[in-house]
Write an enzyme that holds these catalytic residues in place. Structure first.
Site, PDB file in Angstrom:
ATOM      1  N   GLY A 400       8.655  -3.976   7.101  1.00 25.75           N
ATOM      2  CA  GLY A 400       8.481  -4.519   5.785  1.00 25.75           C
ATOM      3  C   GLY A 400       8.580  -3.539   4.769  1.00 25.75           C
ATOM      4  O   GLY A 400       8.572  -2.284   4.727  1.00 25.75           O
ATOM      5  N   LEU A 401       8.640  -3.952   3.371  1.00 31.16           N
ATOM      6  CA  LEU A 401       8.168  -3.229   2.290  1.00 31.16           C
ATOM      7  C   LEU A 401       7.624  -2.532   2.005  1.00 31.16           C
ATOM      8  O   LEU A 401       6.140  -2.219   2.835  1.00 31.16           O
ATOM      9  CB  LEU A 401       8.368  -4.061   0.755  1.00 31.16           C
ATOM     10  CG  LEU A 401       8.761  -5.818   0.955  1.00 31.16           C
ATOM     11  CD1 LEU A 401       8.871  -6.414  -0.301  1.00 31.16           C
ATOM     12  CD2 LEU A 401      10.886  -4.228   0.270  1.00 31.16           C
ATOM     13  N   ALA A 404       3.367  -3.059   2.324  1.00 29.49           N
ATOM     14  CA  ALA A 404       3.435  -4.830   2.570  1.00 29.49           C
ATOM     15  C   ALA A 404       1.880  -4.545   3.524  1.00 29.49           C
ATOM     16  O   ALA A 404       1.326  -5.498   3.644  1.00 29.49           O
ATOM     17  CB  ALA A 404       4.724  -4.753   3.657  1.00 29.49           C
ATOM     18  N   GLY A 405       1.650  -3.461   4.319  1.00 29.53           N
ATOM     19  CA  GLY A 405       0.871  -3.449   4.883  1.00 29.53           C
ATOM     20  C   GLY A 405       0.767  -3.255   6.117  1.00 29.53           C
ATOM     21  O   GLY A 405      -0.099  -3.110   7.250  1.00 29.53           O
ATOM     22  N   LYS A 406       1.904  -2.082   6.683  1.00 22.98           N
ATOM     23  CA  LYS A 406       2.274  -1.445   7.426  1.00 22.98           C
ATOM     24  C   LYS A 406       1.439  -1.017   8.080  1.00 22.98           C
ATOM     25  O   LYS A 406       0.816  -0.898   9.645  1.00 22.98           O
ATOM     26  CB  LYS A 406       3.701  -1.188   8.220  1.00 22.98           C
ATOM     27  CG  LYS A 406       4.740  -1.775   7.403  1.00 22.98           C
ATOM     28  CD  LYS A 406       6.004  -1.291   7.622  1.00 22.98           C
ATOM     29  CE  LYS A 406       6.230  -0.360   6.476  1.00 22.98           C
ATOM     30  NZ  LYS A 406       5.854  -0.357   4.926  1.00 22.98           N
ATOM     31  N   SER A 407       0.412   0.313   7.615  1.00 20.19           N
ATOM     32  CA  SER A 407      -0.300   1.416   7.893  1.00 20.19           C
ATOM     33  C   SER A 407      -1.149   1.214   8.245  1.00 20.19           C
ATOM     34  O   SER A 407      -1.661   1.324   9.320  1.00 20.19           O
ATOM     35  CB  SER A 407      -0.303   2.736   6.713  1.00 20.19           C
ATOM     36  OG  SER A 407       1.203   2.732   7.000  1.00 20.19           O
ATOM     37  N   SER A 474      12.088   0.414   7.348  1.00 15.06           N
ATOM     38  CA  SER A 474      13.066  -0.653   7.993  1.00 15.06           C
ATOM     39  C   SER A 474      13.868  -1.677   7.324  1.00 15.06           C
ATOM     40  O   SER A 474      14.098  -2.144   8.237  1.00 15.06           O
ATOM     41  CB  SER A 474      12.300   0.068  10.011  1.00 15.06           C
ATOM     42  OG  SER A 474      11.885  -1.339   9.740  1.00 15.06           O
TER      43      SER A 474
HETATM   44  P1  ADP Z   1       3.022  -0.076   4.338  1.00 16.24           P
HETATM   45  O1  ADP Z   1       2.703   1.224   4.896  1.00 16.24           O
HETATM   46  O2  ADP Z   1       3.579  -0.577   4.456  1.00 16.24           O
HETATM   47  O3  ADP Z   1       3.296   0.855   2.940  1.00 16.24           O
HETATM   48  P2  ADP Z   1       0.188   0.448   3.780  1.00 16.24           P
HETATM   49  O4  ADP Z   1      -0.639  -0.200   4.606  1.00 16.24           O
HETATM   50  O5  ADP Z   1       0.621   1.778   3.174  1.00 16.24           O
HETATM   51  O6  ADP Z   1       1.059  -0.400   3.632  1.00 16.24           O
HETATM   52  O7  ADP Z   1      -0.648  -0.104   2.625  1.00 16.24           O
HETATM   53  C1  ADP Z   1      -0.743  -1.618   2.073  1.00 16.24           C
HETATM   54  C2  ADP Z   1      -2.546  -1.481   0.769  1.00 16.24           C
HETATM   55  O8  ADP Z   1      -2.150  -2.904   0.770  1.00 16.24           O
HETATM   56  C3  ADP Z   1      -2.982  -1.343   1.658  1.00 16.24           C
HETATM   57  O9  ADP Z   1      -4.031  -0.454   0.462  1.00 16.24           O
HETATM   58  C4  ADP Z   1      -4.105  -1.825   2.275  1.00 16.24           C
HETATM   59  O10 ADP Z   1      -5.668  -1.968   1.707  1.00 16.24           O
HETATM   60  C5  ADP Z   1      -3.100  -3.314   0.856  1.00 16.24           C
HETATM   61  N1  ADP Z   1      -3.861  -4.570   1.989  1.00 16.24           N
HETATM   62  C6  ADP Z   1      -4.414  -5.648   1.062  1.00 16.24           C
HETATM   63  N2  ADP Z   1      -4.444  -6.679   1.769  1.00 16.24           N
HETATM   64  C7  ADP Z   1      -4.451  -6.420   2.981  1.00 16.24           C
HETATM   65  C8  ADP Z   1      -4.180  -6.921   4.630  1.00 16.24           C
HETATM   66  N3  ADP Z   1      -4.530  -8.257   4.221  1.00 16.24           N
HETATM   67  N4  ADP Z   1      -3.479  -5.742   4.826  1.00 16.24           N
HETATM   68  C9  ADP Z   1      -2.987  -5.335   5.010  1.00 16.24           C
HETATM   69  N5  ADP Z   1      -3.251  -4.121   4.048  1.00 16.24           N
HETATM   70  C10 ADP Z   1      -3.677  -5.125   2.428  1.00 16.24           C
END
Ligand code: ADP
Length: 576
Positions: A400-401, A404-407, A474
């Site tokens: 995902g972008l 997006a919330g991957k980590s 990815s």
């Molecule tokens: P990625 O790894 O995809 O780049 P991150 O997990 O690092 O994204 O960041 C996602 C951000 O969005 C975090 O700051 C997280 O707290 C916030 N967030 C808000 N709502 C959600 C959700 N439902 N699931 C995952 N992350 C969320």
């Protein structure tokens, strides 16, 4: 007597077996010559192709195809000289300053071991789209070969080959027979060599119906060449070892065992359905077979989703049948009973050694165990090697972008998996870029390399029974599908975090979107670089309406359904 018998075997296609191996007396000289030459390293797939070219399995083809052969094979399934050949057997390489016409080049494997020398007489461009369309009948990157060929080099090279070293096989040493060795064995077997039936047990549903095999051998009054294609088997692939040990146990010491010859074929399959089936018939003829059993869905990669298939169920049988007179290989259709797996019904002659069906169905889901399962020699082998699902590895791949919330979801999921008693490794894209992929940039090529590296590490850990969570943007579908194909079947769970760009941008966790919008960084996914969403992910998550905990629980439930986590353990944790 021997001479008369061997003359009853069908002749190789094109009448003579190709042999590209350099005679012993010239080896030293050519090796010395090769050590002075520029080298290219060829892929494991090309190493398999080279081995079969060298020993004549592709006779009358004696080299990687030049342009004329390549084009006619795509258009008409024939070599330029008119012989049937349905698969383009080419050597694709990256453009390289060392490549020159009429020059020798050393061919080496991934360990840099010398295999042979090619005298290049053609270098030409090839067309991915055309190959995908004509050979695989699809552009879909869900087809494993269509995904794989995106990473092949842009140029094909061709020319005379002189082979110095064939790949060495250290396992099952008595079972790796060249076409000439196979022919010699068949010719000496009980005088039935005028009818040799090749049978390639399936890879995904690996079973051997012994009663059916015996029936065929008697009905045709011939010999069965049991010929599993095991070209790209990786070291330590437990399924492969299990299959071969079971085939051997099934044959040895049984009724009519002198009518079966088990041999391993180092063929790197293409999963090209009907074209592949015809190709296999041609190869089997070179090994001395004049009959081949063709299944429904033969050499098909299975459907990317239940609703679509790449080839019609009967296409392979029809195509082999159509060319059988000309090729001299009769088509024997395989009965359809295996479609009833995994719940093989009582009285069915099926002999299934399908690990997936065991993992998914036996004995936990209460499927009737097939009769063969009671056979002590088979049960013993399976007990040694087949782990239950909840001890098998699995890769959970978040895509995902950025933002997006991957980590975040991956971290949540890690806690829950540990709580459920699984061992977990997290490969986070940002972290990996500080060591494993240090130095790689964000071009398409570098991004794909990064994804493949992570996939490689993940696949090794999965093989050893670990749960691996990968959190990587990815952005390219083909690279993700390549990683999927590195894992065992059903061991890749693609999780698409489908967060809209506006939401990711509003979160802007790392301040990157703002920089990208200001033009301070280039090639940022979603802004000025593409993101290709998965076609058919196992799981799609919504992070706008669901919390990270809810989403992680959703994945846990999926893993419970798939058997990767046992419900019993869950209850135990709760009861304590
Ligand atoms: P990625 O790894 O995809 O780049 P991150 O997990 O690092 O994204 O960041 C996602 C951000 O969005 C975090 O700051 C997280 O707290 C916030 N967030 C808000 N709502 C959600 C959700 N439902 N699931 C995952 N992350 C969320």
């Amino acid at each position: 007597m021997l001479a008369t018998r061997s003359s009853t075997l069908i002749a190789p296609y094109g009448s003579k077996l190709v042999d590209l191996r350099v005679p012993a007396e010239s080896l030293a000289e050519l090796k010395a010559h090769a050590s002075q030459l520029p080298s290219i390293q060829i892929s494991p797939r090309s190493v398999c192709d080279l081995e079969l070219l060298a020993t004549g399995a592709f006779s009358p083809l004696d080299r990687f195809m030049g342009q004329e052969d390549y084009q006619r094979v795509l258009d008409e399934m024939r070599l330029a000289n008119g012989h049937i050949f349905p698969i383009p057997l080419t050597l694709a390489v990256e453009a390289n300053r060392e490549l020159h016409l009429d020059r020798d080049i050393a061919l080496r494997n991934h360990k840099y071991e010398l295999l042979g020398v090619m005298t290049i007489d053609e270098i030409y461009k090839w067309d991915r789209t055309e190959v995908a369309y004509k050979v695989f009948r699809t552009q879909s990157l869900s087809h494993p070969l269509v995904a794989e060929l995106q990473s092949w080099g842009d140029l094909n090279i061709s020319g005379r080959l002189q082979i110095l070293n064939l790949p060495r096989h250290y396992d099952f040493q008595d079972l790796w027979l060249t076409p000439a060795q196979t022919r010699a064995k068949l010719a000496s077997m009980a005088g039935h060599a005028e009818r040799v039936i090749a049978f390639q047990p399936h890879r995904s549903l690996q079973y051997l119906d012994q009663e059916f095999a015996e029936y065929i051998v008697q009905a045709v009054d011939g010999i069965m060449l049991l010929h599993p294609a095991v070209g790209l088997t990786k070291l330590g692939d437990i399924d492969y070892y299990t299959r071969i040990r079971i085939y051997r146990a099934l044959i040895e010491g049984r009724h009519l065992s002198d009518r079966f010859l088990l041999s391993l074929l180092p063929l790197a399959t293409r999963m090209a359905g009907p074209r592949e089936a015809l190709w296999q018939a041609l190869i089997r003829r070179n090994y001395g077979a004049n009959h081949m059993i063709v299944s429904r869905h033969h050499a098909s990669p299975g459907s990317p989703s239940e609703s679509t298939t790449f080839y019609g169920p009967d296409d392979a049988q029809e195509l082999v049948e159509r060319y059988s007179q000309e090729l001299g290989v009769m088509m024997i259709p395989e009965p359809k009973w295996h479609e009833t797996l995994p719940g093989v019904s009582e009285g069915s002659p099926a002999v299934s050694i399908a690990r997936p069906s065991i993992g998914a169905g036996y004995p936990t889901n209460g499927h009737t165990s097939p009769r063969w399962f009671a056979r002590p020699e088979i049960s013993e082998i399976l007990a040694e090697t087949c782990l239950p699902r909840h001890r098998q590895g699995v890769c959970i791949w978040f895509t995902g972008l950025s933002g997006a919330g991957k980590s975040t979801t991956a971290e949540m999921l890690t806690w829950l998996l540990l709580e459920h008693g699984r061992r977990v490794t997290v490969l986070d894209g940002d972290v990996v870029r500080t060591h494993l992929s240090k130095g790689l940039g964000f071009s398409k090529e570098d991004r794909d390399t990064n994804v493949r590296r992570i996939g490689f590490v993940a696949s090794e850990l999965v093989r050893l029974g670990g749960v691996v969570i990968c959190a990587v943007v990815s952005p390219y579908r083909a690279a993700r599908n390549q990683v999927r194909n590195m894992m065992g079947k059903d061991q890749f769970v693609e999780v698409f975090i489908n967060t809209p760009l506006e939401v990711c941008e509003a979160r802007d966790v790392k301040g990157m979107y703002a920089k990208a919008r200001r033009g301070e960084i280039k090639g940022f996914t979603g802004i000025d670089d593409p993101y290709e969403p998965p076609d058919d992910p196992e799981i799609t998550l919504d992070t706008v309406n669901y919390t990270p905990q809810e989403n992680a629980n959703f994945i846990i439930n999926y893993l419970i359904e798939q058997g990767f986590i046992t419900v019993r353990q869950t209850n135990k944790v709760k009861e304590q």
